[in-house]
Design an enzyme around this catalytic site. Sequence first.
Site, PDB file in Angstrom:
ATOM      1  N   GLY A 203       1.134  -1.427  -0.017  1.00  0.00           N
ATOM      2  CA  GLY A 203       0.009   0.247  -0.162  1.00  0.00           C
ATOM      3  C   GLY A 203       1.031   1.477  -0.277  1.00  0.00           C
ATOM      4  O   GLY A 203       1.525   1.324  -0.582  1.00  0.00           O
ATOM      5  N   ASP A 234      -4.627  -4.107  -8.709  1.00  0.00           N
ATOM      6  CA  ASP A 234      -4.663  -4.673  -9.797  1.00  0.00           C
ATOM      7  C   ASP A 234      -3.887  -3.929 -10.571  1.00  0.00           C
ATOM      8  O   ASP A 234      -3.485  -4.177 -11.739  1.00  0.00           O
ATOM      9  CB  ASP A 234      -6.215  -5.063 -10.108  1.00  0.00           C
ATOM     10  CG  ASP A 234      -6.792  -5.800  -9.033  1.00  0.00           C
ATOM     11  OD1 ASP A 234      -6.254  -7.166  -8.556  1.00  0.00           O
ATOM     12  OD2 ASP A 234      -7.692  -5.400  -8.331  1.00  0.00           O
TER      13      ASP A 234
HETATM   14  P1  AMP Z   1      -7.632  -4.827  -4.511  1.00  0.00           P
HETATM   15  O1  AMP Z   1      -8.014  -3.461  -4.065  1.00  0.00           O
HETATM   16  O2  AMP Z   1      -6.424  -4.426  -5.647  1.00  0.00           O
HETATM   17  O3  AMP Z   1      -6.867  -5.759  -3.743  1.00  0.00           O
HETATM   18  O4  AMP Z   1      -8.861  -5.437  -5.357  1.00  0.00           O
HETATM   19  C1  AMP Z   1     -10.178  -4.947  -5.604  1.00  0.00           C
HETATM   20  C2  AMP Z   1     -11.103  -5.198  -6.154  1.00  0.00           C
HETATM   21  O5  AMP Z   1     -11.109  -6.955  -5.914  1.00  0.00           O
HETATM   22  C3  AMP Z   1     -12.412  -4.184  -6.391  1.00  0.00           C
HETATM   23  O6  AMP Z   1     -12.791  -4.023  -7.681  1.00  0.00           O
HETATM   24  C4  AMP Z   1     -13.360  -5.954  -6.614  1.00  0.00           C
HETATM   25  O7  AMP Z   1     -14.538  -6.071  -6.724  1.00  0.00           O
HETATM   26  C5  AMP Z   1     -12.758  -7.097  -6.255  1.00  0.00           C
HETATM   27  N1  AMP Z   1     -13.014  -7.730  -5.103  1.00  0.00           N
HETATM   28  C6  AMP Z   1     -12.759  -8.442  -4.214  1.00  0.00           C
HETATM   29  N2  AMP Z   1     -13.178  -9.062  -3.800  1.00  0.00           N
HETATM   30  C7  AMP Z   1     -13.049 -10.686  -4.395  1.00  0.00           C
HETATM   31  C8  AMP Z   1     -13.144 -11.604  -4.654  1.00  0.00           C
HETATM   32  N3  AMP Z   1     -13.146 -12.422  -2.991  1.00  0.00           N
HETATM   33  N4  AMP Z   1     -12.704 -12.111  -5.934  1.00  0.00           N
HETATM   34  C9  AMP Z   1     -12.608 -11.303  -6.495  1.00  0.00           C
HETATM   35  N5  AMP Z   1     -12.187 -10.633  -6.401  1.00  0.00           N
HETATM   36  C10 AMP Z   1     -12.525  -9.280  -5.485  1.00  0.00           C
END
Ligand code: AMP
Length: 299
Positions: A203, A234
């Site tokens: 972070g 991501d």
């Molecule tokens: P990050 O902040 O990069 O870890 O990822 C955020 C994204 O992960 C959000 O836009 C969510 O929609 C997605 N997300 C949250 N929980 C899950 C899950 N269990 N599996 C897949 N994607 C997820």
Amino acid sequence: MKILVVGSVALDTIETPFGKVENVLGGSAVHFSCSASFFASVALVGVVGQDFPEEYLQFLSSRNIDISGLQVSKGKTFRWKGYYEYDLNQAHTLETQLNVFKKFHPRLPQKYKNADFIFLANIDPDLQKEVLKQIKNPKLICCDTMNFWIENKQKSLLETIERVNIALMNDAEARELCKTYSLLDAARKIISLGPRTVIFKKGEHGALMFTDSSHFSAPAFPLEEINDPTGAGDSFAGGFIGYLAKSEDLSETNIRKAVIYGSVMASFNVEGFSVNRLRSLTHKEIDERYEIFKKITNF
Ligand code: AMP
């Protein structure tokens, strides 16, 4: 098409100390693709429901993103609801609705099977493995995950990690997965499973990269304005893999540069909610921030 990503495509409801948004475009594959598409062409494999707004599909297609592998199924789109307090490193999940993901099986269009760079974004590790079975002979495979899968599908997740070249995850997830406080120890454990490199995202404290013989540390870009940290990991992966795909150079020196491009892209992503900041982002801004990174890390 150089990069293939499989991951979640979501409607996110997010609250941070700086605002609240409902059912906005999100998901690991979306944040990744929007970021990586600044560097190379991306093909996205995932699923949405019939409620997924047409406007979001058009936005993705208007980028360097091929969505012919995005299935539209009967039912509702995957939804994630979460909030952050002033410690923006910690996402608090309120609700995860898998919806159309419950029955989803990735089917790779023929033209995707030869992609050189594969990103198995945060998604059910069983689905990550289904993609691995369909690809031919990529130059690089990377994966990401999160606590939800570490807690619910750990065995399957370890099988995915065994098969990738670079594993990405955040520091808290590495500690949880490897049952250790030490990130050095966690890196050793993950590398012993198979990956040659592991990257821990921390972070606002940047990112750490480990191989079996080296260690690289990158800070995060010091920002004055942050609105929404969702997707930081991501978009980091998007800048990281995007730059590697564009340069086609997998030397360690270049992988270090890619870590900085990842940090640059994450720093833009968190300035706005959803992928909004990336909508107006320019290549000039990316290059300028990369140059500032050089200055702030030079001593
Ligand atoms: P990050 O902040 O990069 O870890 O990822 C955020 C994204 O992960 C959000 O836009 C969510 O929609 C997605 N997300 C949250 N929980 C899950 C899950 N269990 N599996 C897949 N994607 C997820």
